[in-house]
Scaffold this active site. Sequence first.
Site, short mmCIF file in Angstrom:
data_model
loop_
_atom_site.label_atom_id
_atom_site.label_comp_id
_atom_site.label_asym_id
_atom_site.label_seq_id
_atom_site.Cartn_x
_atom_site.Cartn_y
_atom_site.Cartn_z
N ARG A 162 0.82 -1.23 0.00
CA ARG A 162 0.00 0.00 0.00
C ARG A 162 0.85 1.27 0.00
NH1 ARG A 162 -3.26 -3.46 -0.83
NH2 ARG A 162 -5.39 -3.59 -0.02
N SER A 237 -10.87 -0.49 2.60
CA SER A 237 -10.15 -0.58 3.88
C SER A 237 -9.77 0.82 4.34
CB SER A 237 -8.86 -1.37 3.71
OG SER A 237 -9.12 -2.63 3.15
N GLU A 333 -5.26 4.08 5.79
CA GLU A 333 -4.86 3.87 4.40
C GLU A 333 -5.42 5.00 3.54
OE1 GLU A 333 -6.71 1.51 1.10
OE2 GLU A 333 -5.65 -0.09 2.13
N1 EPU Z 1 -11.02 -10.47 9.87
C1 EPU Z 1 -11.71 -10.48 11.05
N2 EPU Z 1 -12.72 -9.57 11.22
C2 EPU Z 1 -13.06 -8.68 10.28
C3 EPU Z 1 -12.33 -8.65 9.07
C4 EPU Z 1 -11.31 -9.56 8.89
O1 EPU Z 1 -11.45 -11.29 11.95
O2 EPU Z 1 -14.00 -7.90 10.50
C5 EPU Z 1 -9.97 -11.48 9.64
C6 EPU Z 1 -10.49 -12.53 8.64
O3 EPU Z 1 -11.20 -13.55 9.27
C7 EPU Z 1 -9.21 -13.04 8.03
C8 EPU Z 1 -8.31 -11.84 8.05
O4 EPU Z 1 -8.86 -10.93 9.01
O5 EPU Z 1 -8.65 -14.05 8.80
C9 EPU Z 1 -8.12 -11.19 6.71
O6 EPU Z 1 -9.35 -10.71 6.21
P1 EPU Z 1 -9.61 -10.45 4.64
O7 EPU Z 1 -9.22 -11.63 3.83
O8 EPU Z 1 -10.99 -9.92 4.50
O9 EPU Z 1 -8.56 -9.36 4.23
P2 EPU Z 1 -8.01 -8.05 4.95
O10 EPU Z 1 -6.62 -8.30 5.41
O11 EPU Z 1 -9.00 -7.58 5.97
C10 EPU Z 1 -6.92 -7.04 2.79
C11 EPU Z 1 -6.95 -5.77 1.99
C12 EPU Z 1 -8.22 -5.68 1.15
C13 EPU Z 1 -8.25 -6.88 0.21
C14 EPU Z 1 -8.18 -8.18 1.05
C15 EPU Z 1 -8.06 -9.41 0.20
C16 EPU Z 1 -5.67 -4.16 3.29
C17 EPU Z 1 -5.71 -2.92 4.12
N3 EPU Z 1 -6.87 -4.62 2.88
O12 EPU Z 1 -8.01 -7.01 3.71
O13 EPU Z 1 -8.15 -4.50 0.37
O14 EPU Z 1 -9.41 -6.87 -0.59
O15 EPU Z 1 -7.01 -8.15 1.91
O16 EPU Z 1 -6.78 -9.47 -0.35
O17 EPU Z 1 -4.60 -4.70 3.02
C18 EPU Z 1 -8.75 -2.19 0.25
O18 EPU Z 1 -7.56 -1.93 0.27
O19 EPU Z 1 -9.63 -1.30 0.19
C19 EPU Z 1 -9.19 -3.58 0.35
C20 EPU Z 1 -10.47 -3.92 0.44
#
Ligand code: EPU
Length: 337
Positions: A162, A237, A333
Amino acid sequence: MLIEENKSLKKYNTFGIDHSARHFVTVFSITELEQILKDTRFEKKMILGGGSNLLLTKNVDALVIHLHIKGISIDFEDENTVFLKIMAGENWHELVQYCLSKDYGGIENLSLIPGNTGTAPIQNIGAYGVELKDVFVRCEAMSIKTQQIKTFTREECHFSYRDSIFKTREKGNFIITSVTLNLSKKNHNTTIAYGTIQDELDKMKIKNPTIQDISKAVIAIRQSKLPDPKILGNSGSFFKNPIITITQFNTFSAAHPDAPFYKVSEEEFKIPAGWLIEKSGFKGKRFGDAGVHEKQALVLVNYGNATGTEILALAQKIQKEVKNSFGIDIETEVNIL
Ligand code: EPU
């Protein structure tokens, strides 16, 4: 070029925050962009792309330049590869759909990300195991000061999670006018290792997924947990996933053995901010019209008439609670103005 005064930006930011620009202009070509940057009537200028990574907390006392420069062309092509040059004002998801219709592979995992192509390199957009940097060749950018066009190669962009040179050393100095991507025409090198994609493909009963199948899986996952900004104002995010050192990680994981994590290197670990926020009790909480999304705690939402200040206050409250509960700092972000 039509210069409007005191123009509401509500339609131009995906949070749907109703602040206005002192002056506003839409530019349709590189020549128009050059002309407006040279215009000495306006001292302060700000660039607006898709407005998908922006939280407005006040009226903008500047000339807001909305980039609407369109066009997709082929820079180089052989049997296996195509270098596609995309002008900055092309909508990112429409570009992904265009590539899928031509069977160009490489950005299918980045389906449904809001915003424009020109702003994609700034934060090195990423999702489901792929980042823009993986397919990026170069971008062209106009210097705000001199109006000269400079080409930035992938190395010169200093991409990381990012992050890029456009958020650090060159912040506010350039306007990206085009992006060139290296895409495959056959034998696509797909990325499906990211857990939820494989689960979704299994659900769809697909064994050997095409790039179009992967896009469908990504769209289904995103639609199941991320709110559509056309229906509920948000900017994806709101926070970055924090990266902590191995020493911090050892203490953290001993106290929270159930916490998900990704290993970044031997020295660093990334913790999902969504998990930290959920465990701090904010998931699905609403404070007036500002809230934390019920299905993904990393996303802050505007239920209708929240002000940017209210969303920012909620973000700060979350940062404080996460720090108190876990001793971890989470950074925003989104760009806050
Ligand atoms: N999780 C929770 N609670 C929540 C959300 C997530 O416990 O409310 C846990 C999930 O269970 C999982 C982990 O966190 O174990 C990761 O969650 P997820 O796969 O949804 O991905 P993220 O790390 O929350 C990142 C990116 C997203 C991208 C996804 C998929 C960032 C800041 N965000 O989210 O990007 O779509 O991975 O690759 O790195 C964006 O930048 O706007 C965005 C949506």
